[in-house]
Design an enzyme around this catalytic site. Structure first.
Site, PDB file in Angstrom:
ATOM      1  N   THR A  38      24.916  31.013 121.418  1.00 12.36           N
ATOM      2  CA  THR A  38      25.451  31.065 122.834  1.00 12.36           C
ATOM      3  C   THR A  38      24.428  30.145 123.688  1.00 12.36           C
ATOM      4  OG1 THR A  38      25.806  33.419 122.337  1.00 12.36           O
ATOM      5  CG2 THR A  38      25.430  32.768 124.689  1.00 12.36           C
ATOM      6  N   THR A  55      21.271  35.904 123.885  1.00  6.36           N
ATOM      7  CA  THR A  55      21.968  35.376 122.764  1.00  6.36           C
ATOM      8  C   THR A  55      21.881  36.342 121.429  1.00  6.36           C
ATOM      9  OG1 THR A  55      22.210  33.671 121.235  1.00  6.36           O
ATOM     10  CG2 THR A  55      20.127  33.765 122.228  1.00  6.36           C
ATOM     11  N   LYS A  64      24.057  39.189 118.600  1.00  8.15           N
ATOM     12  CA  LYS A  64      25.252  40.219 118.401  1.00  8.15           C
ATOM     13  C   LYS A  64      25.578  40.784 119.693  1.00  8.15           C
ATOM     14  CE  LYS A  64      28.587  41.308 115.778  1.00  8.15           C
ATOM     15  NZ  LYS A  64      28.726  42.460 114.468  1.00  8.15           N
ATOM     16  N   GLY A  65      26.737  40.424 120.398  1.00 11.96           N
ATOM     17  CA  GLY A  65      27.019  41.077 121.587  1.00 11.96           C
ATOM     18  C   GLY A  65      27.206  42.401 121.743  1.00 11.96           C
TER      19      GLY A  65
END
Length: 315
Positions: free
Chosen positions: A176, A227, A229-230
């Site tokens: 990201t 940034t 694992k969303g």
């Protein structure tokens, strides 16, 4: 002159140093520096924090070395679906797009959504149509694709077939870009942009376009861009959580950021990181992986960039 500061990240999925050649590391760090220069130029002349974070993120979206815009990850069907958001700490106004397939610079589209004012988040083909109607640059899918992302998708599919996806390197998974800023007027802003993670499910949306999770800014407190694992950033509402800890517990930006990244997210065994800036101009950039593309600059005019533990001055 009031203090000002800018911090950026290019994702915590850079890790194993062998994943990139030395030339690629140098090029990635150079583009981090260019992003800092773009945002710093705005802040130095007395510009707004929201303009600075947009300028910085746009440079990284145009770089093939980061997972946003040109060079974004591919989903399970080999398609790019792009997410971005931006937030103005002065007014709490925010804009975001998700699952876009054609917007060249999603952060610019997110800003347009903010300024249009009717919505905070536009999705999929509607986001693409909105951007095109606003006269923003749109591209065919091929523009976003790089050989490295095709290789990463193949690697992730192989991991899935073998049941070894947990062992995949960070560079095979995700990445990201983001920026946070404090301007001379005391206002804060944050922006984040991503292609998600390699081999993600069709239509999946992570934390980057979710206000309060991957992006958050509130004047008088902090600005945050994350940034990792969303899904876990969404569950923990990471950006807002850091602001809440600072507001209600009196923690500074470094302590609050470290608590969330190093403690709250640790049990999930995920790579995670963020950049944050406080109202006093202090910068935090914690990460729990081997490294994270990151950089910062303050009103002293001294630029710093890093990928792993070693921090270097720039240029």
């Amino acid at each position: 002159m009031t203090k000002f500061a800018l911090a950026i990240h290019g994702g915590c999925g850079v890790m194993a140093k062998l994943d990139l050649s030395e030339a690629e590391w140098i090029a990635a760090r150079r583009d981090l520096g260019r992003a800092l220069e773009a945002g710093y130029a705005v802040l130095k002349r007395g510009g707004r924090a929201i303009d600075a974070v947009q300028a910085a993120v746009l440079v990284m979206e145009d770089s093939p070395h980061f997972n946003a815009g040109h060079g974004a990850a591919l989903n399970e069907n080999g398609i790019h679906e792009l997410d971005a958001s931006i937030m103005d700490g002065e007014t709490l106004a925010a804009g975001a797009v998700c699952a876009s397939r054609h917007i060249r610079n999603p952060v610019v589209a997110a800003r347009a959504v903010l300024e249009h004012g009717d919505a905070v988040l536009l999705a999929g083909s509607a986001a693409d149509r909105f951007a095109e109607a606003k006269g923003l640059a749109v591209e065919e899918q091929a523009y976003f694709t790089t050989e490295r992302r095709k290789q990463a998708l193949a690697a992730m599919k192989a991991h899935v077939a073998a049941g070894t996806q947990v062992a995949a390197s960070e560079s095979e998974k995700h990445g990201t870009v983001g920026a946070v800023a404090l301007d001379q007027h005391g206002h804060l802003a944050a922006a984040t942009s991503t292609g998600g993670y390699n081999n993600k499910p069709d239509g999946r949306v992570g934390d980057s376009p979710v206000i309060g999770a991957g992006t958050y800014a509130r004047d008088g407190v902090c600005a945050v861009s994350g940034t990792g694992k969303g899904e876990f950033f969404i569950r923990h509402v990471v950006g807002h959580e850091i602001a809440a800890r600072m507001t209600y517990l009196g923690e500074n930006v470094e302590t609050a950021s470290a608590k969330v990244i190093m403690e709250d997210l640790k049990p999930h065994n995920i790579g995670a990181g963020l950049v944050a800036v406080g109202v006093d101009g202090s910068v935090a950039a914690p990460y729990n992986t081997d490294g994270m593309f990151r950089g910062w600059v303050t009103d002293t005019g001294k630029f710093f960039v890093a990928s792993h533990d070693d921090v270097m001055s720039y240029p």
